[in-house]
Scaffold this motif. Structure first.
Motif, PDB file in Angstrom:
ATOM      1  N   LEU A  36      38.658 -68.484  29.263  1.00  0.00           N
ATOM      2  CA  LEU A  36      38.763 -69.854  30.135  1.00  0.00           C
ATOM      3  C   LEU A  36      39.291 -69.563  31.190  1.00  0.00           C
ATOM      4  N   LEU A  37      40.314 -68.863  31.478  1.00  0.00           N
ATOM      5  CA  LEU A  37      41.295 -68.603  32.575  1.00  0.00           C
ATOM      6  C   LEU A  37      40.297 -67.559  33.590  1.00  0.00           C
ATOM      7  N   LYS A  38      39.738 -66.737  33.139  1.00  0.00           N
ATOM      8  CA  LYS A  38      39.010 -65.894  33.887  1.00  0.00           C
ATOM      9  C   LYS A  38      38.046 -66.605  34.738  1.00  0.00           C
ATOM     10  N   ARG A  39      37.108 -67.369  34.016  1.00  0.00           N
ATOM     11  CA  ARG A  39      35.803 -68.057  34.294  1.00  0.00           C
ATOM     12  C   ARG A  39      36.565 -68.938  35.570  1.00  0.00           C
ATOM     13  N   TYR A  40      37.757 -69.759  35.185  1.00  0.00           N
ATOM     14  CA  TYR A  40      38.195 -70.694  36.245  1.00  0.00           C
ATOM     15  C   TYR A  40      38.663 -69.903  37.361  1.00  0.00           C
ATOM     16  N   ILE A  41      39.328 -68.753  37.313  1.00  0.00           N
ATOM     17  CA  ILE A  41      39.571 -68.071  38.570  1.00  0.00           C
ATOM     18  C   ILE A  41      38.470 -67.436  39.480  1.00  0.00           C
ATOM     19  N   ASN A  42      37.414 -67.039  38.626  1.00  0.00           N
ATOM     20  CA  ASN A  42      36.284 -66.706  39.131  1.00  0.00           C
ATOM     21  C   ASN A  42      35.655 -67.728  40.099  1.00  0.00           C
ATOM     22  N   ASN A  43      35.835 -68.795  39.564  1.00  0.00           N
ATOM     23  CA  ASN A  43      35.057 -69.939  40.448  1.00  0.00           C
ATOM     24  C   ASN A  43      35.827 -70.401  41.644  1.00  0.00           C
ATOM     25  N   LEU A  44      36.988 -70.115  41.803  1.00  0.00           N
ATOM     26  CA  LEU A  44      37.877 -70.559  42.932  1.00  0.00           C
ATOM     27  C   LEU A  44      36.960 -69.939  44.219  1.00  0.00           C
ATOM     28  N   ASN A  45      37.122 -70.811  45.188  1.00  0.00           N
ATOM     29  CA  ASN A  45      36.415 -70.408  46.557  1.00  0.00           C
ATOM     30  C   ASN A  45      37.236 -69.391  47.174  1.00  0.00           C
ATOM     31  N   LYS A  46      36.485 -68.671  47.978  1.00  0.00           N
ATOM     32  CA  LYS A  46      37.059 -67.467  48.900  1.00  0.00           C
ATOM     33  C   LYS A  46      38.370 -67.760  49.343  1.00  0.00           C
ATOM     34  N   GLU A  47      38.456 -68.865  50.083  1.00  0.00           N
ATOM     35  CA  GLU A  47      39.552 -69.418  51.127  1.00  0.00           C
ATOM     36  C   GLU A  47      40.751 -69.686  50.121  1.00  0.00           C
ATOM     37  N   GLU A  48      40.497 -70.339  48.886  1.00  0.00           N
ATOM     38  CA  GLU A  48      41.614 -70.653  47.775  1.00  0.00           C
ATOM     39  C   GLU A  48      42.340 -69.486  47.536  1.00  0.00           C
ATOM     40  N   LYS A  49      41.244 -68.387  47.028  1.00  0.00           N
ATOM     41  CA  LYS A  49      41.862 -67.169  46.610  1.00  0.00           C
ATOM     42  C   LYS A  49      42.623 -66.494  47.783  1.00  0.00           C
ATOM     43  N   GLU A  50      42.264 -66.566  48.910  1.00  0.00           N
ATOM     44  CA  GLU A  50      43.083 -65.961  49.972  1.00  0.00           C
ATOM     45  C   GLU A  50      44.585 -66.550  50.172  1.00  0.00           C
ATOM     46  N   ARG A  51      44.648 -67.841  50.205  1.00  0.00           N
ATOM     47  CA  ARG A  51      45.845 -68.749  50.160  1.00  0.00           C
ATOM     48  C   ARG A  51      46.749 -68.390  49.169  1.00  0.00           C
ATOM     49  N   ILE A  52      46.227 -68.060  47.708  1.00  0.00           N
ATOM     50  CA  ILE A  52      46.931 -67.632  46.533  1.00  0.00           C
ATOM     51  C   ILE A  52      47.555 -66.431  46.950  1.00  0.00           C
ATOM     52  N   LYS A  53      46.746 -65.492  47.385  1.00  0.00           N
ATOM     53  CA  LYS A  53      47.306 -64.151  47.573  1.00  0.00           C
ATOM     54  C   LYS A  53      48.588 -63.894  48.764  1.00  0.00           C
ATOM     55  N   LYS A  54      48.443 -65.182  49.574  1.00  0.00           N
ATOM     56  CA  LYS A  54      49.529 -65.058  50.558  1.00  0.00           C
ATOM     57  C   LYS A  54      50.707 -65.853  49.905  1.00  0.00           C
ATOM     58  N   SER A  55      50.804 -66.310  48.928  1.00  0.00           N
ATOM     59  CA  SER A  55      51.825 -67.181  48.301  1.00  0.00           C
ATOM     60  C   SER A  55      53.191 -66.288  47.791  1.00  0.00           C
ATOM     61  N   LYS A  56      54.200 -66.771  48.040  1.00  0.00           N
ATOM     62  CA  LYS A  56      55.405 -65.791  47.630  1.00  0.00           C
ATOM     63  C   LYS A  56      55.313 -65.164  46.141  1.00  0.00           C
ATOM     64  N   VAL A  57      55.027 -66.150  45.101  1.00  0.00           N
ATOM     65  CA  VAL A  57      54.884 -65.340  43.686  1.00  0.00           C
ATOM     66  C   VAL A  57      53.927 -64.530  43.451  1.00  0.00           C
ATOM     67  N   TYR A  58      52.603 -64.603  44.170  1.00  0.00           N
ATOM     68  CA  TYR A  58      51.764 -63.683  44.020  1.00  0.00           C
ATOM     69  C   TYR A  58      52.083 -62.456  44.789  1.00  0.00           C
ATOM     70  N   GLN A  59      52.858 -62.568  45.818  1.00  0.00           N
ATOM     71  CA  GLN A  59      53.187 -61.327  46.385  1.00  0.00           C
ATOM     72  C   GLN A  59      54.111 -60.336  45.421  1.00  0.00           C
ATOM     73  N   GLU A  60      54.775 -61.323  44.689  1.00  0.00           N
ATOM     74  CA  GLU A  60      55.846 -60.688  43.533  1.00  0.00           C
ATOM     75  C   GLU A  60      55.003 -59.985  42.444  1.00  0.00           C
ATOM     76  N   VAL A  61      54.009 -60.537  41.967  1.00  0.00           N
ATOM     77  CA  VAL A  61      53.382 -60.395  40.710  1.00  0.00           C
ATOM     78  C   VAL A  61      52.022 -59.594  40.773  1.00  0.00           C
ATOM     79  N   LYS A  62      51.258 -59.993  41.948  1.00  0.00           N
ATOM     80  CA  LYS A  62      49.838 -59.460  42.463  1.00  0.00           C
ATOM     81  C   LYS A  62      48.901 -59.654  41.340  1.00  0.00           C
ATOM     82  N   ASP A  63      48.880 -60.695  40.377  1.00  0.00           N
ATOM     83  CA  ASP A  63      47.704 -61.053  39.730  1.00  0.00           C
ATOM     84  C   ASP A  63      47.793 -62.775  39.307  1.00  0.00           C
ATOM     85  N   THR A  64      46.656 -63.296  39.842  1.00  0.00           N
ATOM     86  CA  THR A  64      46.735 -64.640  39.373  1.00  0.00           C
ATOM     87  C   THR A  64      46.606 -64.849  37.851  1.00  0.00           C
ATOM     88  N   LYS A  65      46.019 -64.403  37.103  1.00  0.00           N
ATOM     89  CA  LYS A  65      45.921 -64.640  35.688  1.00  0.00           C
ATOM     90  C   LYS A  65      47.309 -64.386  35.088  1.00  0.00           C
TER      91      LYS A  65
END
Length: 327
Positions: free
Chosen positions: A218-247
């Motif tokens: 379910l989680l993989k499907r949800y993340i895959n359905n995020l639009n490109k702009e939202e994925k890019e914003r997530i990658k710039k977030s502080k926690v993502y920079q620490e973890v490097k993985d949305t899942k």
């Protein structure tokens, strides 16, 4: 269903060396400071060996390759001291195998100082945990997990808990990266309050095992359905920079909302662990505490209604992450 508590010397030596490399964000830097303080500064040969082992660990990382687990900790931690090297020689390439053995030999004197003064504690921990884990209240937690994560399969399997020595009596850690029914517990003793703490860590990691089937799909499907702009914003977030993985971020928020800080902590230990979070701590650890606090009413609803986690739960958890990061 049974709990099996185990440990091996080579599994502990692997954890010691791999943690010293600090190859991954989950490596415990505080452990390394304690170990170096106890055994003395690293020499040039050891530093070079750690740099090389770090490269090897990044190759044989937690992720799967071609749908096969490659994490080097799996054979080292889960196989007996007699069988482990026979497994490793098939796990890595011909050039890496002798070098890994050499690296273990380089760190053997340093590791022995720690092992000889601490390993007897693992027998005591093993005995106490085996007695405690069989209690009915703990089995009930697993039944709740099976409903929330829509995963009944694990209830029919034995869960293996592999003990790893920690140099910090006041803190414990764990992991769920060594197989579909196995976890690790990092500890030095479980006297007094440490027994409750160890159980909270164990069941937090077991929650990650239950995530591995339907919930992660379910989680993989949800993340895959995020639009490109939202994925890019997530990658710039502080926690993502620490973890490097949305899942991993959403998995950790979910497990933490259950245990050790979340809704099920009182049911397991008889004490409410939850504390109001400090919102300014925009770190992975800060997010875990924030999620446990903010998702409490939602988790309570799903548990009391015996309802599996669904797209709505994932969406609300994701929205909470974005609020935490100001996205």
């Amino acid at each position: 269903m049974k709990f099996k508590v185990k440990y091996t010397k080579l599994g502990n030596q692997f954890f010691f060396i791999s943690n010293l490399t600090e190859w991954h964000f989950s490596c415990r830097k505080s452990y390394n400071r304690k170990w170096i303080e106890e055994t003395g500064p690293l020499n040039y040969q050891e530093k070079e060996a750690l740099r090389e082992f770090s490269r090897i660990m990044r190759k044989y990382t937690f992720r799967q390759k071609n749908k096969v687990d490659v994490y080097l900790g799996i054979p080292f931690i889960t196989f007996s001291n007699i069988l482990v090297w026979k497994k490793i020689i098939k796990w890595v390439n011909k050039k890496e195998y002798p070098r890994i053995k050499e690296i273990f030999a380089i760190f053997s004197p340093r590791f022995e100082k720690i092992w000889q003064s601490n390993y007897k504690r693992l027998n005591e921990i093993k005995s106490k945990l085996k007695r405690e884990l069989g209690k009915e209240k703990n089995i009930e937690i697993l039944k709740i997990f099976s409903t929330l994560f829509n995963n009944k399969e694990l209830l029919n399997k034995d869960i293996e808990i592999y003990l790893l020595l920690s140099p910090q009596k006041e803190w414990m850690g764990g992991g769920a990266n060594i197989g579909p029914k196995s976890i690790t517990l990092e500890c030095s003793d479980i006297k007094g309050n440490n027994l409750s703490r160890s159980l909270l860590i164990i069941f937090h990691e077991i929650a990650h095992l239950f995530e591995q089937k339907g919930f992660n799909l379910l989680l993989k499907r949800y993340i895959n359905n995020l639009n490109k702009e939202e994925k890019e914003r997530i990658k710039k977030s502080k926690v993502y920079q620490e973890v490097k993985d949305t899942k991993i971020i959403i998995n950790e928020m979910t497990a933490s909302s259950l245990l050790p800080e979340g809704y099920l902590s009182k049911r397991l230990t008889g004490k409410k662990i939850l504390k109001s979070p400090v919102k300014k701590q925009r770190t992975f650890k800060g997010l875990r505490h924030y999620a446990a606090y903010c998702l409490y009413p939602l988790i309570k609803e799903y548990v009391e209604q015996q309802k599996p986690f669904d797209d709505i739960f994932i969406q609300k958890t994701f929205q909470l992450f974005k609020k935490f990061e100001g996205l």
